[in-house]
Design a protein around this motif. Structure first.
Motif, PDB file in Angstrom:
ATOM      1  N   THR A 230      -4.405   1.262   3.149  1.00 32.91           N
ATOM      2  CA  THR A 230      -3.077   1.316   2.526  1.00 32.91           C
ATOM      3  C   THR A 230      -2.189   0.123   2.879  1.00 32.91           C
ATOM      4  O   THR A 230      -1.550  -0.463   1.991  1.00 32.91           O
ATOM      5  CB  THR A 230      -2.366   2.628   2.892  1.00 32.91           C
ATOM      6  N   PRO A 231      -2.081  -0.297   4.160  1.00 30.31           N
ATOM      7  CA  PRO A 231      -1.241  -1.472   4.460  1.00 30.31           C
ATOM      8  C   PRO A 231      -1.685  -2.735   3.724  1.00 30.31           C
ATOM      9  O   PRO A 231      -0.856  -3.484   3.205  1.00 30.31           O
ATOM     10  CB  PRO A 231      -1.388  -1.627   5.978  1.00 30.31           C
ATOM     11  N   THR A 232      -3.006  -2.961   3.679  1.00 30.49           N
ATOM     12  CA  THR A 232      -3.519  -4.148   2.984  1.00 30.49           C
ATOM     13  C   THR A 232      -3.235  -4.067   1.496  1.00 30.49           C
ATOM     14  O   THR A 232      -2.797  -5.050   0.877  1.00 30.49           O
ATOM     15  CB  THR A 232      -5.037  -4.276   3.216  1.00 30.49           C
ATOM     16  N   ILE A 233      -3.475  -2.900   0.910  1.00 30.26           N
ATOM     17  CA  ILE A 233      -3.204  -2.721  -0.524  1.00 30.26           C
ATOM     18  C   ILE A 233      -1.719  -2.910  -0.809  1.00 30.26           C
ATOM     19  O   ILE A 233      -1.337  -3.543  -1.798  1.00 30.26           O
ATOM     20  CB  ILE A 233      -3.661  -1.318  -0.981  1.00 30.26           C
ATOM     21  N   GLY A 234      -0.862  -2.402   0.067  1.00 33.04           N
ATOM     22  CA  GLY A 234       0.582  -2.523  -0.130  1.00 33.04           C
ATOM     23  C   GLY A 234       1.052  -3.961  -0.107  1.00 33.04           C
ATOM     24  O   GLY A 234       1.845  -4.384  -0.963  1.00 33.04           O
ATOM     25  N   ILE A 235       0.562  -4.739   0.865  1.00 34.85           N
ATOM     26  CA  ILE A 235       0.977  -6.150   0.962  1.00 34.85           C
ATOM     27  C   ILE A 235       0.524  -6.930  -0.263  1.00 34.85           C
ATOM     28  O   ILE A 235       1.299  -7.699  -0.858  1.00 34.85           O
ATOM     29  CB  ILE A 235       0.404  -6.780   2.244  1.00 34.85           C
ATOM     30  N   LEU A 236      -0.721  -6.734  -0.681  1.00 30.47           N
ATOM     31  CA  LEU A 236      -1.233  -7.455  -1.850  1.00 30.47           C
ATOM     32  C   LEU A 236      -0.516  -7.012  -3.131  1.00 30.47           C
ATOM     33  O   LEU A 236      -0.294  -7.828  -4.029  1.00 30.47           O
ATOM     34  CB  LEU A 236      -2.738  -7.220  -1.991  1.00 30.47           C
ATOM     35  N   ASN A 303       9.670  -5.481  -1.960  1.00 35.18           N
ATOM     36  CA  ASN A 303       9.468  -5.347  -0.517  1.00 35.18           C
ATOM     37  C   ASN A 303      10.366  -4.246   0.067  1.00 35.18           C
ATOM     38  O   ASN A 303       9.930  -3.455   0.917  1.00 35.18           O
ATOM     39  CB  ASN A 303       9.761  -6.682   0.165  1.00 35.18           C
ATOM     40  N   LYS A 304      11.608  -4.189  -0.403  1.00 33.59           N
ATOM     41  CA  LYS A 304      12.544  -3.175   0.096  1.00 33.59           C
ATOM     42  C   LYS A 304      12.109  -1.773  -0.319  1.00 33.59           C
ATOM     43  O   LYS A 304      12.146  -0.832   0.488  1.00 33.59           O
ATOM     44  CB  LYS A 304      13.951  -3.471  -0.431  1.00 33.59           C
ATOM     45  N   ILE A 305      11.680  -1.630  -1.572  1.00 32.65           N
ATOM     46  CA  ILE A 305      11.213  -0.327  -2.054  1.00 32.65           C
ATOM     47  C   ILE A 305       9.966   0.110  -1.308  1.00 32.65           C
ATOM     48  O   ILE A 305       9.837   1.269  -0.893  1.00 32.65           O
ATOM     49  CB  ILE A 305      10.955  -0.382  -3.574  1.00 32.65           C
ATOM     50  N   LYS A 308      10.731   1.401   2.164  1.00 28.12           N
ATOM     51  CA  LYS A 308      11.314   2.736   2.201  1.00 28.12           C
ATOM     52  C   LYS A 308      10.294   3.814   1.871  1.00 28.12           C
ATOM     53  O   LYS A 308      10.304   4.904   2.437  1.00 28.12           O
ATOM     54  CB  LYS A 308      12.478   2.824   1.212  1.00 28.12           C
ATOM     55  N   VAL A 309       9.383   3.501   0.932  1.00 26.42           N
ATOM     56  CA  VAL A 309       8.447   4.506   0.468  1.00 26.42           C
ATOM     57  C   VAL A 309       7.259   4.669   1.412  1.00 26.42           C
ATOM     58  O   VAL A 309       6.852   5.793   1.733  1.00 26.42           O
ATOM     59  CB  VAL A 309       7.950   4.148  -0.963  1.00 26.42           C
ATOM     60  N   SER A 310       6.687   3.544   1.874  1.00 24.21           N
ATOM     61  CA  SER A 310       5.448   3.621   2.640  1.00 24.21           C
ATOM     62  C   SER A 310       5.468   2.883   3.978  1.00 24.21           C
ATOM     63  O   SER A 310       4.433   2.802   4.629  1.00 24.21           O
ATOM     64  CB  SER A 310       4.299   3.043   1.792  1.00 24.21           C
ATOM     65  N   ASP A 311       6.608   2.324   4.373  1.00 27.20           N
ATOM     66  CA  ASP A 311       6.721   1.562   5.624  1.00 27.20           C
ATOM     67  C   ASP A 311       5.826   0.323   5.634  1.00 27.20           C
ATOM     68  O   ASP A 311       5.517  -0.221   6.698  1.00 27.20           O
ATOM     69  CB  ASP A 311       6.362   2.445   6.835  1.00 27.20           C
TER      70      ASP A 311
END
Length: 315
Positions: A230-236, A303-305, A308-311
């Protein structure tokens, strides 16, 4: 306090200590010097030219000497009849690439990770990486040769079947599918590298515990693998959403034909045509600056959203 520190000689000692550290790591700083110079010359120095967007640029007067035009060129672009069509094409292509192209490297990485034999895995990895190193000039040329209505392989097969040849590269209905398919083919292997690296960092004990509990392959995928990615998917995803106005200049410029220009004209190609071909440097610079400003707003908002949603965030 600062005066006391300066009087006692603390500040000079700190400066000497800092310079001693810099000197001790001088080889690393020297190694970084070419990259720093490159960024200064090719990324920061050209920002001086942004002034053209706010000036009525004259060749004989230069950038500084040209009179100010304010936001005239931005208003001109927003009122241009081509604004909505160019923006729509850009967003359409970018959205389709995001919808189909973003999950493709993740799926490939999961498939490769499931292959148990390392030799077979390395072979498929190498094959999937190779298209990334092929330039878009070569890729589009191959597409034109294969899909040509005269000597193309696909149309040769159609003729053998008694069907009429089709000019694939000149059909507006096929332009977006060809763009998406070629983009996925070229980037899927390279994009999977990050996911494969993230997969290696997952604790193998989690899989062992899941196997002992009787979890199947799909349960392991949705309960362990994807949550750990999840962190990797979120950043990309943040990077992809912030660059949604970048529809891929090289690819679109080479795939454009007079027949598909209505669906193929994007912001980057429009900037090149107005700036280089038509000589409207101030106008094209304003368009490019408009695009960069929107991209900046997008990356900050997304990035802000996401935070808030997934840290998960960039900062």
């Amino acid at each position: 306090m600062i005066v006391k520190e300066a009087a006692t000689g603390v500040l000079p000692m700190r400066k000497n200590k800092t310079w001693s550290k810099v000197w001790s790591f001088r080889h690393i700083y020297l190694f970084m010097l070419p990259a720093i110079v490159w960024y200064l010359v090719f990324c920061y120095y050209p920002m001086y030219g942004i002034l053209i967007a706010f000036k009525d640029f004259k060749y004989n007067m230069g950038i500084v000497g040209s009179p100010w035009a304010g936001f005239r060129y931005f208003e001109q672009f927003l009122n241009d009849s081509s604004f909505y069509s160019v923006l729509y094409n850009t967003l359409s292509i970018s959205a389709l690439k995001l919808l189909f192209g973003f999950p493709a490297p993740l799926i490939l990485a999961l498939m490769l990770n499931a292959v148990m034999r390392n030799k077979i895995k390395r072979i498929f990895q190498t094959i999937s990486y190779l298209p990334h190193f092929v330039s878009w000039v070569v890729v589009v040329t191959l597409m034109q040769k294969i899909l040509s209505p005269n000597v193309g392989l696909i149309n040769d097969i159609r003729e053998k079947m008694g069907l009429d040849p089709i000019f694939f590269m000149g059909m507006t209905s096929l332009f977006y599918p060809l763009v998406i398919i070629s983009d996925i083919w070229k980037g899927i292997g390279w994009g999977s590298i990050i996911y494969l690296a993230a997969l290696t960092n997952i604790d193998p004990h989690l899989y062992e515990a899941a196997e002992m509990d009787g979890a199947g392959r799909w349960s392991t995928l949705f309960k362990i693998t994807l949550p750990c990615l999840t962190p990797t998917i979120g950043i990309l995803l943040i990077f992809s959403l912030s660059g949604i106005l970048n529809a891929g200049f090289d690819q679109i410029w080479l795939m454009q034909t007079p027949a598909t220009i209505s669906v193929a004209e994007i912001l980057d190609t429009y900037v090149l045509k107005t700036g280089i071909q038509q000589g409207q440097f101030a106008y094209s610079t304003a368009i490019g600056l408009f695009k960069s400003f929107i991209s900046l707003l997008l990356i900050v908002a997304v990035n802000k959203i996401s935070k808030k949603v997934s840290d998960v965030s960039l900062w």
